[in-house]
Scaffold this motif. Structure first.
Motif, mmCIF file in Angstrom:
data_model
loop_
_atom_site.group_PDB
_atom_site.id
_atom_site.type_symbol
_atom_site.label_atom_id
_atom_site.label_comp_id
_atom_site.label_asym_id
_atom_site.label_seq_id
_atom_site.Cartn_x
_atom_site.Cartn_y
_atom_site.Cartn_z
ATOM 1 N N GLY A 137 0.790 -1.220 0.000
ATOM 2 C CA GLY A 137 0.000 0.000 0.000
ATOM 3 C C GLY A 137 0.824 1.273 0.000
ATOM 4 N N TYR A 138 2.121 1.156 0.275
ATOM 5 C CA TYR A 138 2.979 2.345 0.229
ATOM 6 C C TYR A 138 3.321 2.717 -1.208
ATOM 7 N N LEU A 139 3.173 1.777 -2.122
ATOM 8 C CA LEU A 139 3.409 2.063 -3.530
ATOM 9 C C LEU A 139 2.120 2.438 -4.259
ATOM 10 N N ALA A 140 0.988 2.057 -3.700
ATOM 11 C CA ALA A 140 -0.310 2.314 -4.346
ATOM 12 C C ALA A 140 -0.801 3.712 -3.986
ATOM 13 N N SER A 141 -1.413 4.355 -4.954
ATOM 14 C CA SER A 141 -1.994 5.668 -4.671
ATOM 15 C C SER A 141 -3.327 5.816 -5.382
ATOM 16 N N THR A 142 -4.177 6.619 -4.776
ATOM 17 C CA THR A 142 -5.457 6.973 -5.367
ATOM 18 C C THR A 142 -5.558 8.490 -5.347
ATOM 19 N N GLY A 143 -6.454 9.019 -6.141
ATOM 20 C CA GLY A 143 -6.579 10.462 -6.143
ATOM 21 C C GLY A 143 -7.811 10.936 -6.873
ATOM 22 N N SER A 144 -8.202 12.139 -6.515
ATOM 23 C CA SER A 144 -9.312 12.800 -7.203
ATOM 24 C C SER A 144 -8.957 14.272 -7.348
ATOM 25 N N VAL A 145 -9.667 14.921 -8.257
ATOM 26 C CA VAL A 145 -9.449 16.346 -8.487
ATOM 27 C C VAL A 145 -10.807 17.034 -8.577
ATOM 28 N N HIS A 146 -10.930 18.156 -7.861
ATOM 29 C CA HIS A 146 -12.141 18.968 -7.965
ATOM 30 C C HIS A 146 -11.844 20.117 -8.919
ATOM 31 N N VAL A 147 -12.712 20.291 -9.922
ATOM 32 C CA VAL A 147 -12.528 21.332 -10.932
ATOM 33 C C VAL A 147 -13.544 22.438 -10.658
ATOM 34 N N ASP A 148 -13.040 23.626 -10.327
ATOM 35 C CA ASP A 148 -13.928 24.752 -10.025
ATOM 36 C C ASP A 148 -14.798 25.135 -11.214
ATOM 37 N N GLU A 149 -14.241 25.077 -12.417
ATOM 38 C CA GLU A 149 -14.953 25.456 -13.640
ATOM 39 C C GLU A 149 -16.255 24.671 -13.810
ATOM 40 N N THR A 150 -16.249 23.399 -13.443
ATOM 41 C CA THR A 150 -17.434 22.549 -13.604
ATOM 42 C C THR A 150 -18.094 22.218 -12.269
ATOM 43 N N ASP A 151 -17.459 22.614 -11.164
ATOM 44 C CA ASP A 151 -17.907 22.284 -9.810
ATOM 45 C C ASP A 151 -18.151 20.779 -9.678
ATOM 46 N N THR A 152 -17.183 20.007 -10.209
ATOM 47 C CA THR A 152 -17.295 18.550 -10.227
ATOM 48 C C THR A 152 -15.959 17.944 -9.805
ATOM 49 N N SER A 153 -16.030 16.827 -9.088
ATOM 50 C CA SER A 153 -14.831 16.058 -8.752
ATOM 51 C C SER A 153 -14.720 14.873 -9.701
ATOM 52 N N TYR A 154 -13.485 14.570 -10.090
ATOM 53 C CA TYR A 154 -13.193 13.486 -11.018
ATOM 54 C C TYR A 154 -12.156 12.554 -10.384
ATOM 55 N N ARG A 155 -12.199 11.277 -10.744
ATOM 56 C CA ARG A 155 -11.183 10.332 -10.283
ATOM 57 C C ARG A 155 -9.921 10.527 -11.107
ATOM 58 N N LEU A 156 -8.787 10.622 -10.426
ATOM 59 C CA LEU A 156 -7.494 10.710 -11.108
ATOM 60 C C LEU A 156 -6.797 9.363 -11.192
ATOM 61 N N ASN A 157 -6.924 8.582 -10.144
ATOM 62 C CA ASN A 157 -6.155 7.351 -10.061
ATOM 63 C C ASN A 157 -6.828 6.410 -9.068
ATOM 64 N N GLY A 158 -6.678 5.112 -9.295
ATOM 65 C CA GLY A 158 -7.134 4.147 -8.308
ATOM 66 C C GLY A 158 -8.179 3.156 -8.772
ATOM 67 N N GLN A 159 -8.563 3.186 -10.050
ATOM 68 C CA GLN A 159 -9.662 2.303 -10.466
ATOM 69 C C GLN A 159 -9.314 0.823 -10.311
ATOM 70 N N HIS A 160 -8.083 0.429 -10.579
ATOM 71 C CA HIS A 160 -7.722 -0.986 -10.454
ATOM 72 C C HIS A 160 -7.638 -1.401 -8.986
ATOM 73 N N THR A 161 -7.024 -0.571 -8.159
ATOM 74 C CA THR A 161 -6.896 -0.886 -6.736
ATOM 75 C C THR A 161 -8.257 -0.923 -6.054
ATOM 76 N N MET A 162 -9.122 0.041 -6.353
ATOM 77 C CA MET A 162 -10.441 0.068 -5.717
ATOM 78 C C MET A 162 -11.305 -1.093 -6.208
ATOM 79 N N SER A 163 -11.209 -1.415 -7.492
ATOM 80 C CA SER A 163 -11.964 -2.556 -8.018
ATOM 81 C C SER A 163 -11.501 -3.852 -7.366
ATOM 82 N N ALA A 164 -10.192 -3.978 -7.152
ATOM 83 C CA ALA A 164 -9.653 -5.174 -6.491
ATOM 84 C C ALA A 164 -10.151 -5.256 -5.050
ATOM 85 N N PHE A 165 -10.149 -4.141 -4.346
ATOM 86 C CA PHE A 165 -10.601 -4.156 -2.952
ATOM 87 C C PHE A 165 -12.065 -4.576 -2.854
ATOM 88 N N LEU A 166 -12.873 -4.142 -3.805
ATOM 89 C CA LEU A 166 -14.289 -4.512 -3.788
ATOM 90 C C LEU A 166 -14.497 -6.004 -4.035
#
Length: 134
Positions: free
Chosen positions: A74-103
């Motif tokens: 888990g020290y090598l794995a990272s996840t992330g999201s970004v909130h964009v003010d222009e759209t007032d929306t948060s997007y996933r940046l990283n982590g789809q494989h790790t989160m899918s595996a955890f599920l």
């Protein structure tokens, strides 16, 4: 618990960079957090197509197996999201494989943590540049 609450982070440290300072922490994974991160929309490129890599089932199975065997780093794995003010929306940046595996793990599985970053940028173009660095 709301999706926003699932994605909240604590124990913030700071790191710098072109896009400012994200909130960053070690996040103990839960099913709620994993699903909330996966439910965030994909960031689209200028053509309107998703910038996200295609989910690779073999890679997800491999990560799930390492989690079950206790060899997931888990020290090598990272996840992330970004909130964009222009759209007032948060997007996933990283982590789809790790989160899918955890599920894929049985309910009640615990003890797995990853580095999680939450960024905030002004425009979609800024978010695309940030995505290219993850």
């Amino acid at each position: 618990m709301s999706k926003e609450e699932q994605l909240e982070i604590e124990e913030v440290t700071t790191v710098g960079g072109e896009f400012g300072t994200p909130k960053e922490c070690r996040k103990c994974l839960t099913k709620g957090f994993a699903q909330a991160l996966l439910d965030l929309p994909d960031l689209a490129g200028e053509t309107g197509l998703s910038l996200d890599r295609v989910l690779q089932p073999r890679h997800v199975k491999y990560i799930t197996r390492t989690m079950q065997e206790g060899t997931f780093n888990g020290y090598l794995a990272s996840t992330g999201s970004v909130h964009v003010d222009e759209t007032d929306t948060s997007y996933r940046l990283n982590g789809q494989h790790t989160m899918s595996a955890f599920l894929e793990l049985p309910d009640g599985y615990s003890g797995i943590s990853v580095r999680h970053q939450v960024w905030r940028v002004a425009t979609l173009e800024d978010a695309r540049k940030l995505y290219a660095q993850h």
